[in-house]
Design an enzyme around this catalytic site. Structure first.
Site, PDB file in Angstrom:
ATOM      1  N   ARG A  73       8.206  22.083 -40.698  1.00  0.00           N
ATOM      2  CA  ARG A  73       8.437  23.497 -40.425  1.00  0.00           C
ATOM      3  C   ARG A  73       7.826  24.274 -41.579  1.00  0.00           C
ATOM      4  O   ARG A  73       8.177  24.049 -42.734  1.00  0.00           O
ATOM      5  CB  ARG A  73       9.947  23.757 -40.319  1.00  0.00           C
ATOM      6  CG  ARG A  73      10.338  25.233 -40.229  1.00  0.00           C
ATOM      7  CD  ARG A  73       9.927  25.834 -38.898  1.00  0.00           C
ATOM      8  NE  ARG A  73      10.683  27.048 -38.637  1.00  0.00           N
ATOM      9  CZ  ARG A  73      10.385  28.244 -39.110  1.00  0.00           C
ATOM     10  NH1 ARG A  73       9.323  28.403 -39.903  1.00  0.00           N
ATOM     11  NH2 ARG A  73      11.125  29.294 -38.807  1.00  0.00           N
ATOM     12  N   GLU A  81       8.782  31.602 -30.757  1.00  0.00           N
ATOM     13  CA  GLU A  81       8.944  30.302 -30.119  1.00  0.00           C
ATOM     14  C   GLU A  81       7.897  30.123 -29.021  1.00  0.00           C
ATOM     15  O   GLU A  81       7.408  31.098 -28.442  1.00  0.00           O
ATOM     16  CB  GLU A  81      10.347  30.181 -29.530  1.00  0.00           C
ATOM     17  CG  GLU A  81      11.447  30.138 -30.581  1.00  0.00           C
ATOM     18  CD  GLU A  81      11.361  28.907 -31.455  1.00  0.00           C
ATOM     19  OE1 GLU A  81      11.129  27.799 -30.927  1.00  0.00           O
ATOM     20  OE2 GLU A  81      11.516  29.055 -32.687  1.00  0.00           O
ATOM     21  N   ARG A 124      13.599  18.766 -40.360  1.00  0.00           N
ATOM     22  CA  ARG A 124      12.169  18.968 -40.582  1.00  0.00           C
ATOM     23  C   ARG A 124      11.908  19.342 -42.041  1.00  0.00           C
ATOM     24  O   ARG A 124      12.673  20.082 -42.653  1.00  0.00           O
ATOM     25  CB  ARG A 124      11.633  20.073 -39.672  1.00  0.00           C
ATOM     26  CG  ARG A 124      11.794  19.787 -38.192  1.00  0.00           C
ATOM     27  CD  ARG A 124      11.406  20.984 -37.343  1.00  0.00           C
ATOM     28  NE  ARG A 124      12.240  22.154 -37.607  1.00  0.00           N
ATOM     29  CZ  ARG A 124      12.178  23.292 -36.932  1.00  0.00           C
ATOM     30  NH1 ARG A 124      11.290  23.421 -35.944  1.00  0.00           N
ATOM     31  NH2 ARG A 124      12.966  24.296 -37.234  1.00  0.00           N
TER      32      ARG A 124
END
Length: 207
Positions: A73, A81, A124
């Protein structure tokens, strides 16, 4: 004139008595208590070491890529998104897909390298990524396809002023869109205070 002197009796030197076993045990215990936090800190420093990964990137969306088995990320930014819809010139458009396409163009098939030490709530790696010497995190904000999310406020101001990317129309900020669409775990910003808090939690978290 005669003067009489009074001599004090000399005290005999007596070596100090060695501490008792109980006293030694108490001293050892206090030493362990004092050094305990330092020992714990040293044992936990490996948790916050910087990790670096590089290779051919799979672009998942406008701020997330995969390098090998590592999902990353991009730190300090927040892109729409993938399924997010924005509005421009009176019509809806797929801003999430365009944000992903922007990142694909920035990478242009070049190897990507990412460094970081924090992880988000999904596991992440929060990474600062580059391709061909270009700072991808910064470039996404400059292109208007990601907003500042704890960093890059100056770049965002320029993109907004120039109506670049999503700033050419109206949109829900990505974290608001996630919350309104049933994402249970809302990700907090990647700013300095969040980084300090994460570091302290990582250092003092028990095994």
């Amino acid at each position: 004139m005669s003067r009489s002197w009074s001599r004090r009796p000399r005290r005999r030197y007596a070596p100090p008595r060695p501490p008792s076993l109980w006293r030694r045990l108490v001293d050892y215990g206090l030493t362990v208590i004092a050094l305990g936090p330092l020992i714990l800190l040293a044992a936990r420093l490996d948790r916050i070491e910087t990790r670096k990964t590089e290779g051919a990137a799979i672009v998942n969306d406008g701020d997330t890529i995969t390098l090998g088995t590592e999902r990353i990320r991009m730190r300090g930014i927040d892109a729409p998104e993938y399924s997010q819809i924005c509005r421009r010139d009176g019509a809806d458009y797929a801003c999430g897909k365009l944000a992903r396409q922007s990142l694909v163009r920035l990478i242009s098939g070049k190897p990507v390298s990412c460094t970081g030490w924090q992880r988000d709530r999904y596991g992440r790696l929060l990474g600062e990524c580059k391709a061909g010497g270009k700072d991808l995190n910064r470039a996404q904000v400059e292109a208007g396809w990601a907003i500042a999310y704890g960093d890059f406020e100056t770049e965002q101001a320029a993109a907004r002023s120039g109506k670049a990317g999503i700033w050419a129309g109206t949109f829900d900020e990505p974290h608001d869109w996630r919350e309104s669409h049933g994402h249970e775990m809302v990700e907090r910003k990647h700013g300095t205070l969040a980084s300090i808090g994460d570091a302290l939690r990582e250092i003092f978290r028990f095994w």
